[in-house]
Enzyme design. Structure first.
Site, short mmCIF file in Angstrom:
data_model
loop_
_atom_site.label_atom_id
_atom_site.label_comp_id
_atom_site.label_asym_id
_atom_site.label_seq_id
_atom_site.Cartn_x
_atom_site.Cartn_y
_atom_site.Cartn_z
N SER A 40 1.02 -1.15 -0.17
CA SER A 40 -0.01 -0.12 0.08
C SER A 40 0.90 1.43 0.04
CB SER A 40 -1.04 0.06 1.21
OG SER A 40 -0.46 0.00 2.53
N ASP A 189 -3.81 7.46 10.37
CA ASP A 189 -3.55 5.95 10.94
C ASP A 189 -2.16 5.67 11.23
OD1 ASP A 189 -1.95 6.11 8.61
OD2 ASP A 189 -3.12 4.72 7.48
N HIS A 192 0.65 5.24 6.90
CA HIS A 192 0.74 5.81 5.57
C HIS A 192 1.06 7.34 5.32
CE1 HIS A 192 -1.64 2.04 5.43
NE2 HIS A 192 -0.77 1.75 4.40
#
Length: 226
Positions: A40, A189, A192
């Protein structure tokens, strides 16, 4: 911050101008296909389309006069085992071999506490396959999270430099280094990067990637300033 995994997308930050922007040069030469194989950190988790690392890197390379096109083969939550399992399919799906493969995998292995030896074996398998095909590699390194302890760190952290040396790959020692100590560049979060974070990661790696491309495709020198 040491990895990339998750299913709930964070709110996307507002677009900003790329931190890696330079005066644009004319794009010249044959198209250079690059494959970005990752997790990701490549898919652009929590960002808008076109704001992922591969997309911003492609723009930065083209601004330097390179006719680069990046195939984003990022899969959120992917491990090195997943990357190894889909490498041949990804390469075989292309009309011709890519000029370069960029690998950013291992963060999810580490976050899940998978055995470092398995991570090493999978990355070794990927680099071996690419070496056999004659495709150069940029390996984006990862470091172990401190909470996993010294023993795990002692096994995990040396994987990337050792394999880069073994296969002659170009190494970025720690892909997330530009974000260390910069919580303003991390999404809510705490894992990221935001778009400014992505742009800083591009800024610190674009010349490394450009230098790993075939020498006939080296970018033109930026115009000198008085």
């Amino acid at each position: 911050m040491l990895g990339a995994c998750g299913s709930n997308e964070a709110a996307a930050p507002a677009p900003t101008q790329s931190a890696s922007a330079v005066p644009d040069l004319p794009v010249m030469g044959e198209e250079l296909r690059i494959v970005a194989l990752g997790d990701s950190l490549f898919t652009g988790y929590g960002l808008e389309p076109g704001q992922s690392y591969p997309a911003r890197l492609e723009a930065a390379l083209r601004a330097r006069g390179l006719n680069a096109r990046i195939t984003n083969a990022g899969v959120s939550g992917d491990t090195t085992a997943g990357g190894l399992g889909r490498l041949d399919f990804t390469l075989n799906s292309l009309a011709k071999p890519p000029a370069l493969v960029i690998i950013s995998l291992g963060g999810n292995d580490m976050l899940r506490g998978l055995p470092p030896e398995a991570t090493r074996k999978n990355l070794d398998g990927m680099l071996g396959k690419l070496k056999a095909r004659g495709i150069p590699v940029v390996l984006l390194g990862m470091l172990s999270a401190p909470n996993l302890g010294a023993d795990y760190r002692g096994q995990f952290d040396p994987i990337y430099p050792a394999l880069a040396k073994k296969y002659g790959a170009t190494l970025v020692p720690f892909f997330l280094q530009p974000l260390v100590g910069r919580p303003d560049l991390i999404q809510a979060d705490r894992i990221h990067p935001t778009l400014p974070g992505i742009d800083l990661m591009v800024e610190t790696t674009v010349q490394t990637v450009a230098g790993a491309l075939p020498k006939t495709a080296s970018p033109a020198a930026p115009p000198s300033r008085p």
